[in-house]
Design an enzyme around this catalytic site. Structure first.
Site, mmCIF file in Angstrom:
data_model
loop_
_atom_site.group_PDB
_atom_site.id
_atom_site.type_symbol
_atom_site.label_atom_id
_atom_site.label_comp_id
_atom_site.label_asym_id
_atom_site.label_seq_id
_atom_site.Cartn_x
_atom_site.Cartn_y
_atom_site.Cartn_z
ATOM 1 N N SER A 1 -3.079 -7.482 2.929
ATOM 2 C CA SER A 1 -3.357 -7.611 4.248
ATOM 3 C C SER A 1 -3.357 -8.853 4.608
ATOM 4 O O SER A 1 -3.764 -9.619 6.199
ATOM 5 C CB SER A 1 -4.661 -6.443 4.356
ATOM 6 N N ARG B 1 -1.899 -5.792 -8.654
ATOM 7 C CA ARG B 1 -0.961 -7.194 -8.493
ATOM 8 C C ARG B 1 -1.308 -7.911 -8.982
ATOM 9 O O ARG B 1 -1.140 -7.840 -10.352
ATOM 10 C CB ARG B 1 -1.361 -7.989 -6.895
ATOM 11 N N HIS C 1 0.599 -1.236 0.266
ATOM 12 C CA HIS C 1 -0.041 -0.029 -0.077
ATOM 13 C C HIS C 1 1.038 1.198 -0.192
ATOM 14 O O HIS C 1 0.256 2.139 -0.697
ATOM 15 C CB HIS C 1 -0.768 0.129 1.256
ATOM 16 N N LYS D 1 -16.522 -7.182 5.134
ATOM 17 C CA LYS D 1 -15.235 -8.079 5.661
ATOM 18 C C LYS D 1 -15.102 -7.349 7.136
ATOM 19 O O LYS D 1 -15.646 -6.614 7.362
ATOM 20 C CB LYS D 1 -14.089 -7.414 5.151
HETATM 21 N N1 LIG Z 1 1.068 -5.511 -2.386
HETATM 22 C C1 LIG Z 1 0.370 -4.870 -2.695
HETATM 23 N N2 LIG Z 1 1.115 -4.006 -3.848
HETATM 24 C C2 LIG Z 1 0.085 -3.309 -4.422
HETATM 25 N N3 LIG Z 1 -0.908 -2.978 -5.246
HETATM 26 C C3 LIG Z 1 -1.472 -2.996 -3.584
HETATM 27 C C4 LIG Z 1 -1.283 -4.241 -2.703
HETATM 28 N N4 LIG Z 1 -1.577 -4.483 -1.470
HETATM 29 C C5 LIG Z 1 -2.661 -4.093 -1.661
HETATM 30 N N5 LIG Z 1 -2.669 -2.955 -2.883
HETATM 31 C C6 LIG Z 1 -3.735 -2.666 -2.946
HETATM 32 O O1 LIG Z 1 -4.517 -0.976 -2.642
HETATM 33 C C7 LIG Z 1 -5.488 -0.986 -2.862
HETATM 34 C C8 LIG Z 1 -6.343 -1.083 -0.948
HETATM 35 O O2 LIG Z 1 -6.266 -2.111 -0.777
HETATM 36 P P1 LIG Z 1 -7.306 -3.570 0.395
HETATM 37 O O3 LIG Z 1 -6.378 -2.475 1.367
HETATM 38 O O4 LIG Z 1 -7.133 -4.405 0.465
HETATM 39 O O5 LIG Z 1 -8.734 -2.596 0.593
HETATM 40 P P2 LIG Z 1 -10.003 -3.375 -0.742
HETATM 41 O O6 LIG Z 1 -10.672 -4.024 0.133
HETATM 42 O O7 LIG Z 1 -10.676 -2.232 -1.012
HETATM 43 O O8 LIG Z 1 -9.575 -4.183 -1.609
HETATM 44 C C9 LIG Z 1 -6.425 -2.268 -3.762
HETATM 45 O O9 LIG Z 1 -6.642 -0.614 -4.390
HETATM 46 C C10 LIG Z 1 -5.559 -2.833 -3.237
HETATM 47 O O10 LIG Z 1 -5.414 -3.015 -5.281
HETATM 48 MG MG LIG Z 2 -7.861 -5.974 -1.525
#
Ligand SMILES: Nc1ncnc2c1ncn2[C@@H]1O[C@H](COP(=O)(O)OP(=O)(O)O)[C@@H](O)[C@H]1O
Ligand SMILES: [Mg+2]
Length: 161
Positions: A128, A90, A17, A41
């Protein structure tokens, strides 16, 4: 002024992130990282805890602020006058859901663009959920999340991790 919204659950924030947020901050004048309540979630950390961790690990980036919302992303972005939503991509498995969401958001707010940023190689496997799973079994998640987040995970899982 070019304003982007980086929406997500951030439960908790990972270095994947942080990488996307830092890169977005170089393209846009202002970036608001917004924690959205995802009804599908059940979060490990409260919204306040997630916001505090996000603030700590983005404090070195002056044009980034952190907020939260329980409403519709497009309503939030429109009210703030944002031009873009930034999402990280990803592996291929992210694509379908992101495509659907981007199409829906385009229908709800045609003037708003969704911008996708490809993950950096070292974080392409990082989520996460995986971090929480590993930490819950006492595995080491340092180098995958900010140090403070690793400490908080350890506290949550009662000294393990
Ligand atoms: N390892 C990573 N590399 C790049 N982007 C990521 C990574 N992990 C999460 N993201 C991006 O960060 C943003 C928020 O992710 P996340 O916290 O999982 O929220 P959501 O519940 O909306 O998926 C999303 O755009 C997700 O694709
Ligand atoms: Mg996600």
């Amino acid at each position: 002024m070019r304003l982007a919204i980086c929406p997500g659950s951030f439960d908790p924030v990972t270095l994947g992130h942080v990488d996307i947020i830092e890169r977005a901050s170089r393209i846009f004048d202002q970036v608001i990282v917004v924690i959205f309540t995802n009804p599908q979630k059940a979060p490990l950390f409260t919204t306040d805890e997630r916001a505090a961790m996000l603030r700590e690990c983005t404090s070195h980036v002056p044009n980034v602020t952190v907020d939260s919302s329980s409403g519709l992303l497009t309503d939030y972005a429109t009210a703030k006058g944002a031009q873009a939503i930034v999402r990280g991509l990803r592996v291929i498995s992210d694509f379908e859901a992101e495509f659907q969401m981007a199409r829906m958001n385009k229908k709800l707010a045609p003037a708003l663009e969704t911008v996708f940023m490809m993950t950096s190689n070292e974080y392409s496997f990082l989520s996460s959920s995986l971090v929480k799973e590993v930490a819950s079994f006492g595995g080491c998640v340092r180098q995958l999340v900010p140090d403070r987040v690793a400490d908080r995970l350890k506290e949550k899982f009662g000294g393990k991790a």
